[in-house]
Enzyme design. Structure first.
Site, short mmCIF file in Angstrom:
data_model
loop_
_atom_site.label_atom_id
_atom_site.label_comp_id
_atom_site.label_asym_id
_atom_site.label_seq_id
_atom_site.Cartn_x
_atom_site.Cartn_y
_atom_site.Cartn_z
CG ASP A 121 -7.44 -10.53 8.23
OD1 ASP A 121 -6.65 -10.32 7.31
OD2 ASP A 121 -7.71 -9.69 9.12
CG ASP A 169 0.00 -8.61 13.22
OD1 ASP A 169 -0.91 -7.95 12.70
OD2 ASP A 169 0.89 -9.18 12.57
CD GLU A 253 0.74 -3.43 4.40
OE1 GLU A 253 0.07 -2.57 4.99
OE2 GLU A 253 1.94 -3.65 4.65
CG HIS A 370 4.42 7.37 7.05
ND1 HIS A 370 5.10 7.90 8.11
CD2 HIS A 370 3.65 6.37 7.55
CE1 HIS A 370 4.74 7.27 9.22
NE2 HIS A 370 3.86 6.34 8.91
CB THR A 412 -2.66 1.79 4.95
OG1 THR A 412 -2.92 1.98 6.33
CG2 THR A 412 -1.17 1.72 4.71
CD GLU A 450 -6.92 -1.40 4.99
OE1 GLU A 450 -5.91 -1.44 5.75
OE2 GLU A 450 -7.35 -2.37 4.35
CG LEU A 453 -0.69 3.51 13.55
CD1 LEU A 453 0.15 4.61 14.19
CD2 LEU A 453 -0.15 2.14 13.92
#
Length: 552
Positions: A121, A169, A253, A370, A412, A450, A453
């Site tokens: 990042d 985070d 995102e 999801h 993801t 990706e 989790l």
């Protein structure tokens, strides 16, 4: 994003709905939405792609679409390069590299294991912390030089969001102080929910083209940041720095901050809330409603859409036969999703103009929402800005926009299985991944992946390998003649940490990387035990050093 306890898989079907009257449109109440002049700043949004007979049914057999060859096409048997995310706090708020020795040892171990590179990042809140156009790239120069010396590549994420409000985070990195000062002076440049609560994760897309950041528009600010990055690292682009991922919203995102975890607003599997109540978004809504000859539709979002932590059937809007299907509901969801799509195109267009010809891949990230995917309304996707329902493909318009600029779509939740999700959340990450993969394939763009989790177990690794290339069968033929198609263009593993370097996890990871890079989907993993052990033994000193120096 937000997997939970294991239970029996819930069939992706409708949830039984209680019957009650559907009210069309919001209540007519006065809301401050800006002046007529503000309303004129916005144009009405055209309709997006609608479901047709040729659109695949995402819960059944899969229909093959023609695939547009790309420069990196490898065929069905091609391998998938594996990158790994660096810790979120690899650069501190005072712009210094954290845990240098651990990072150096980790890079050596990762290279020996066959990893292609790292994702890092590039925090707006650190680089431009000291004032507008006052960029400090010093710590990032140091890390990228370490990566270059190790022989690895870099995926650089232009992180225009705040860190600290989403799942995983582990630290707090706010937006630049001068931006948060502007938010305090003009609160409407922050996303706002129907209760008037502000969200400071990302500047509201409602003011994308307005000079609200000390004389510059947010799009200009993002472009200036990326241009400074391009100027600073010009000699490394396309060689060491192989990908630029553009931050497009919360967590990087392209979505609205509809399910914020900070301050206890949201918890899994809540439906979230629409984020359209700042004056700029409301001015756009009002202008769009007037253009449709329905001015009362511009007074606010759906009044019956519930609260962050409710379930779809507890609301009038999202329930099985709810008002999401009404004329007003369709109008609002079209407007809300098109505003998001227009924002993504603005940022990605700016990135293309800056990085075109440098040899880097440009990508954008879409969230893997999801939960409630098995219901008719797909409520959690709708509040996030993805107009995807049982009867409407919401991801094809996104893929088509990405294709217009040659952007790679990063998605993801690749590691998740339906059977691992709680039945009450009506999740289906596997069908969601398939839907997005088919949309990407139909649009002719590359798709990268990706895990949502942190997962270090063999089951998750096997699922990623399996899903790294889409498998489809002819309609009505679910068990035979499976075909494999173009694999993911890359996979980025979340995340480098002390847990990864524990002996048992590292052995599994080395074997996983080998399977991904060699393109072997179902090859027996046990046959690789000896080869993997050789790599594990060779990297052990570096792994032990990294594990001893790192922490979660």
């Amino acid at each position: 994003m937000a997997a939970t306890s294991s239970s029996t898989v819930f069939a992706a079907d409708d949830v039984d709905a209680a019957t009650s009257q559907v009210t069309e449109g919001p209540p007519v109440v006065p809301i401050s939405i800006g002046s007529p002049a503000e309303c004129k700043l916005f144009m009405s949004i055209p309709s997006s792609h609608k479901m047709t007979e040729s659109t695949p049914v995402f819960l059944g057999a899969w229909k093959e679409y023609p695939f547009q060859e790309t420069a990196t096409s490898k065929g069905a048997g091609g391998g998938v390069p594996v990158f790994i995310m660096l810790p979120l706090d690899s650069v501190s708020m005072n712009n210094t590299v954290t845990r240098r020795r651990a990072l150096n040892a980790s890079l050596v171990a990762l290279k020996s294991a066959g990893v292609e590179g790292v994702m890092m990042d590039i925090w707006w809140g650190i680089v431009e912390k000291d004032g507008p156009r006052n960029y400090n790239w010093s710590a990032y120069k140091e890390i990228i030089e370490m990566v270059r010396k190790s022989g690895l590549k870099v995926q650089a994420v232009m992180s225009f969001h705040q860190c600290g409000a989403n799942v995983g985070d582990s630290c707090k990195i706010p937006l630049p102080p001068w931006v948060t000062e502007e938010m305090q002076r003009n609160p409407d440049i922050a996303y706002t929910d129907k209760a008037g609560r502000r969200n400071h994760e990302y500047v509201s897309l409602g003011c994308d083209t307005l000079p609200v950041l000390k004389g510059r528009t947010p799009i200009q600010v993002y472009a200036d940041f990326m241009r400074s990055f391009q100027d600073t690292f010009e000699n490394l682009l396309g060689d060491v720095i192989v990908e630029i991922q553009c931050g497009l919203g919360p967590a990087g995102e392209m979505r609205y901050p509809s399910y914020p975890e900070d301050q206890g607003k949201w918890r899994f599997p809540g439906i979230g809330e629409f984020q359209c109540y700042d004056k700029y978004m409301m001015a756009s809504l009002k202008a769009s409603a007037y253009s449709q000859g329905k001015p009362h539709w511009g007074l606010g979002g759906p009044h019956d859409a519930g609260h962050y932590n409710q379930m779809p059937e507890e609301t009038g809007f999202f329930r099985r036969d709810g008002s999401w299907q009404s004329e007003y509901g369709q109008f609002f969801l079209e407007w809300y999703s098109q505003m998001l799509l227009a924002h993504g195109e603005r940022v990605l267009s700016a990135a293309c103009g800056i990085f075109c010809g440098t040899g880097v891949t440009i990508s954008g990230k879409i969230a893997g929402i999801h939960w409630h995917y098995g219901t008719r309304s797909h409520a959690a996707e709708l509040t996030a800005g993805y107009y995807n329902t049982r009867s409407r493909d919401g991801y094809l318009p996104i893929a088509q926009m990405f294709a217009k600029h040659g952007i790679t779509l990063n998605f993801t939740c690749i590691e998740m299985k339906d059977i691992e999700q709680p039945a009450y959340a009506v999740c289906s990450p596997e069908n969601l991944v398939k839907q997005v993969a088919i949309a990407s394939r139909k649009a002719g763009i590359r798709m990268a992946g990706e895990n949502a989790l942190p997962r270090f177990d063999a089951s998750a690794h096997h699922q990623i390998v399996k899903k790294s290339r889409l498998q489809m069968s002819e309609k009505g033929d679910h068990m035979t003649n499976l075909k494999e198609f173009e694999p993911l263009s890359a996979f980025t593993f979340l995340r480098m940490c002390e847990t990864l370097f524990r002996s048992e996890n590292w052995s599994l990871f080395v074997s996983f990387v080998r399977h991904m890079e060699e393109g072997r989907t179902f090859h027996p993993w046990e046959e690789d035990a000896r080869t993997a052990e050789i790599h594990v033994h060779a990297t052990r000193p570096f792994v032990q050093e990294a594990a001893s120096l790192m922490y979660h």
